[in-house]
Write an enzyme that holds these catalytic residues in place. Structure first.
Site, PDB file in Angstrom:
ATOM      1  N   THR A  44       0.808  -1.223   0.000  1.00  0.00           N
ATOM      2  CA  THR A  44       0.000   0.000   0.000  1.00  0.00           C
ATOM      3  C   THR A  44       0.845   1.278   0.000  1.00  0.00           C
ATOM      4  O   THR A  44       0.387   2.316  -0.458  1.00  0.00           O
ATOM      5  CB  THR A  44      -0.938   0.041   1.222  1.00  0.00           C
ATOM      6  OG1 THR A  44      -0.155  -0.035   2.404  1.00  0.00           O
ATOM      7  CG2 THR A  44      -1.944  -1.087   1.177  1.00  0.00           C
ATOM      8  N   ASP A  45       2.078   1.193   0.510  1.00  0.00           N
ATOM      9  CA  ASP A  45       2.849   2.426   0.714  1.00  0.00           C
ATOM     10  C   ASP A  45       3.043   3.227  -0.564  1.00  0.00           C
ATOM     11  O   ASP A  45       2.928   4.453  -0.559  1.00  0.00           O
ATOM     12  CB  ASP A  45       4.214   2.104   1.341  1.00  0.00           C
ATOM     13  CG  ASP A  45       4.085   1.687   2.800  1.00  0.00           C
ATOM     14  OD1 ASP A  45       2.991   1.848   3.366  1.00  0.00           O
ATOM     15  OD2 ASP A  45       5.080   1.195   3.368  1.00  0.00           O
ATOM     16  N   TYR A  95      -4.204  34.420  -6.233  1.00  0.00           N
ATOM     17  CA  TYR A  95      -3.456  35.340  -5.365  1.00  0.00           C
ATOM     18  C   TYR A  95      -2.178  35.800  -6.052  1.00  0.00           C
ATOM     19  O   TYR A  95      -1.609  35.063  -6.868  1.00  0.00           O
ATOM     20  CB  TYR A  95      -3.057  34.626  -4.058  1.00  0.00           C
ATOM     21  CG  TYR A  95      -4.223  34.214  -3.212  1.00  0.00           C
ATOM     22  CD1 TYR A  95      -4.776  35.087  -2.273  1.00  0.00           C
ATOM     23  CD2 TYR A  95      -4.778  32.956  -3.352  1.00  0.00           C
ATOM     24  CE1 TYR A  95      -5.866  34.702  -1.499  1.00  0.00           C
ATOM     25  CE2 TYR A  95      -5.859  32.565  -2.579  1.00  0.00           C
ATOM     26  CZ  TYR A  95      -6.403  33.442  -1.655  1.00  0.00           C
ATOM     27  OH  TYR A  95      -7.470  33.058  -0.900  1.00  0.00           O
TER      28      TYR A  95
HETATM   29  N1  ASP Z   1       5.191  -1.576   3.725  1.00  0.00           N
HETATM   30  C1  ASP Z   1       4.123  -2.291   3.072  1.00  0.00           C
HETATM   31  C2  ASP Z   1       4.281  -2.127   1.569  1.00  0.00           C
HETATM   32  O1  ASP Z   1       3.936  -1.113   1.059  1.00  0.00           O
HETATM   33  C3  ASP Z   1       2.799  -1.806   3.523  1.00  0.00           C
HETATM   34  C4  ASP Z   1       1.619  -2.521   2.912  1.00  0.00           C
HETATM   35  O2  ASP Z   1       1.700  -3.326   2.043  1.00  0.00           O
HETATM   36  O3  ASP Z   1       0.505  -2.225   3.368  1.00  0.00           O
HETATM   37  O4  ASP Z   1       4.762  -3.009   0.922  1.00  0.00           O
END
Ligand code: ASP
Length: 345
Positions: free
Chosen positions: A94-95, A285
């Protein structure tokens, strides 16, 4: 007698928590578990005929541009083969999943079938894991008519180049701040009408130039650190994560002077926002308009992950800074809600 066509799904594995060995609280590391995935979750076979292939077995913190190119090539080869699958599931940590999903969305123009990335917050081996559900959902979605690179996580399906990891604890680890999910998986699978369909023949365009750097600006940051970093690493694309709608310190003018010298060196400077929603508007801005004047490109509402991977891809696939500028402001794979009007030059 009519026989219903059984869908074929290619299950590619790149690693991540889903297949990791070891029980917490020891540090998790890639293990051998991935090999037996289909035996461990035999229900997958009830959804589709699944062929699996372990490409890498890495914590996704170790996955980068070279792996994205290899993944795109493997996916392209399978789609262009005679025994092409109806859909592809990619198991990934997930990372950095949002980076890989974004990169693949640019590397696979004209994608004509689902490429669904998934993973989990806890290993499949653990009893109260989100892995089994995510996997089954992803395989199911890979049999449907959703021809995009997507991320399936926590009972939602997102466009791959719109997601960002927002939580390292909750099972709903991902959000797509700029648009609603493409599907919600409850008792039924509710698919949105935002799905994109291919407008050009499928091809693989998987080269990237990784000489891209991101600077998260903070009040008081010495602009010379940016100039030094850009020059030392021969950076070709600089993504500046600016305040709010894309504003930077204009008084004293040292930051603007530093960025001007970087642009004059031929580096493409793209301005993104530190906020999650709303995107960049460099006309709102003075502190943003100054960036437009010096030749910086607004990232619109692209995620940081989409901005970085698109810039790497644009640098490798265009011939001039003007072309990079144009591509960055064009909606290539659904990553931008509104194309910019009037390109910075
Ligand atoms: N550190 C892991 C990865 O990204 C975390 C995960 O898979 O949730 O491989």
């Amino acid at each position: 007698m009519t026989r219903t066509h059984r869908k074929k799904v290619l299950l590619l594995m790149s690693g991540g928590t889903l297949g990791m060995d070891g029980k917490r609280p020891t540090p998790l590391h890639p293990g051998t578990y991935l090999r037996n995935l289909v035996q461990v979750v035999p229900e997958i076979g009830e959804i589709a005929d699944v062929e699996s292939d372990i490409l890498f077995n890495l914590d996704s913190s170790n996955i980068g541009p070279t792996h994205w190119s290899q993944l795109a090539e493997r996916i392209g080869d399978s789609i262009l083969s005679r025994a092409a699958p109806d859909g592809i599931v990619l198991i990934h940590g997930t990372d950095t999943m949002a980076y890989t999903a974004s990169a693949l969305s640019f590397m696979l123009p004209g994608i004509d079938r689902p490429v669904v990335l998934t993973g989990s917050q806890r290993p499949l081996q653990e009893i109260r894991s989100d892995a089994r559900q995510n996997l089954l959902n992803a395989v199911e979605l890979a049999t449907m008519n959703i021809p995009e690179v997507t991320v399936c996580f926590g009972s939602r399906l997102f466009r791959g180049n719109r997601v960002t990891k927002v939580d390292s604890w909750r099972y709903g680890a991902f959000e797509s701040p700029g648009m609603p999910p493409l599907a919600e998986l409850g008792v039924t699978v509710d698919i949105s009408d935002e799905i994109r369909y291919p407008k050009s023949p499928f091809r693989v365009q998987n080269t990237v130039d990784s000489r891209v750097m991101v600077v998260w600006v903070t009040p008081g940051l010495n602009p010379q650190t940016i100039v030094a970093g850009v020059r030392a690493a021969n950076i070709r694309g600089l993504v500046v994560a600016a305040f709010g709608s894309g504003n930077l310190t204009t008084e004293p003018p040292a930051m603007l002077e530093a960025l001007t010298s970087i642009v004059n060196d031929g580096v493409t400077v793209v301005v993104t926002s530190q906020t999650l929603r709303g995107g960049v508007d460099l006309t709102l801005y003075d502190c943003g308009a100054a960036l437009l004047r010096l030749g910086a490109i607004p990232a619109g509402d692209m995620t940081l992950e989409a901005t970085v991977t698109k810039l790497m891809w644009a640098l490798a696939n265009t011939d001039s800074p003007t072309d990079v500028n144009r591509v960055m402001q064009q909606n290539i794979a659904g990553e931008l809600t509104h194309e910019a009007h009037g390109h910075a030059t």
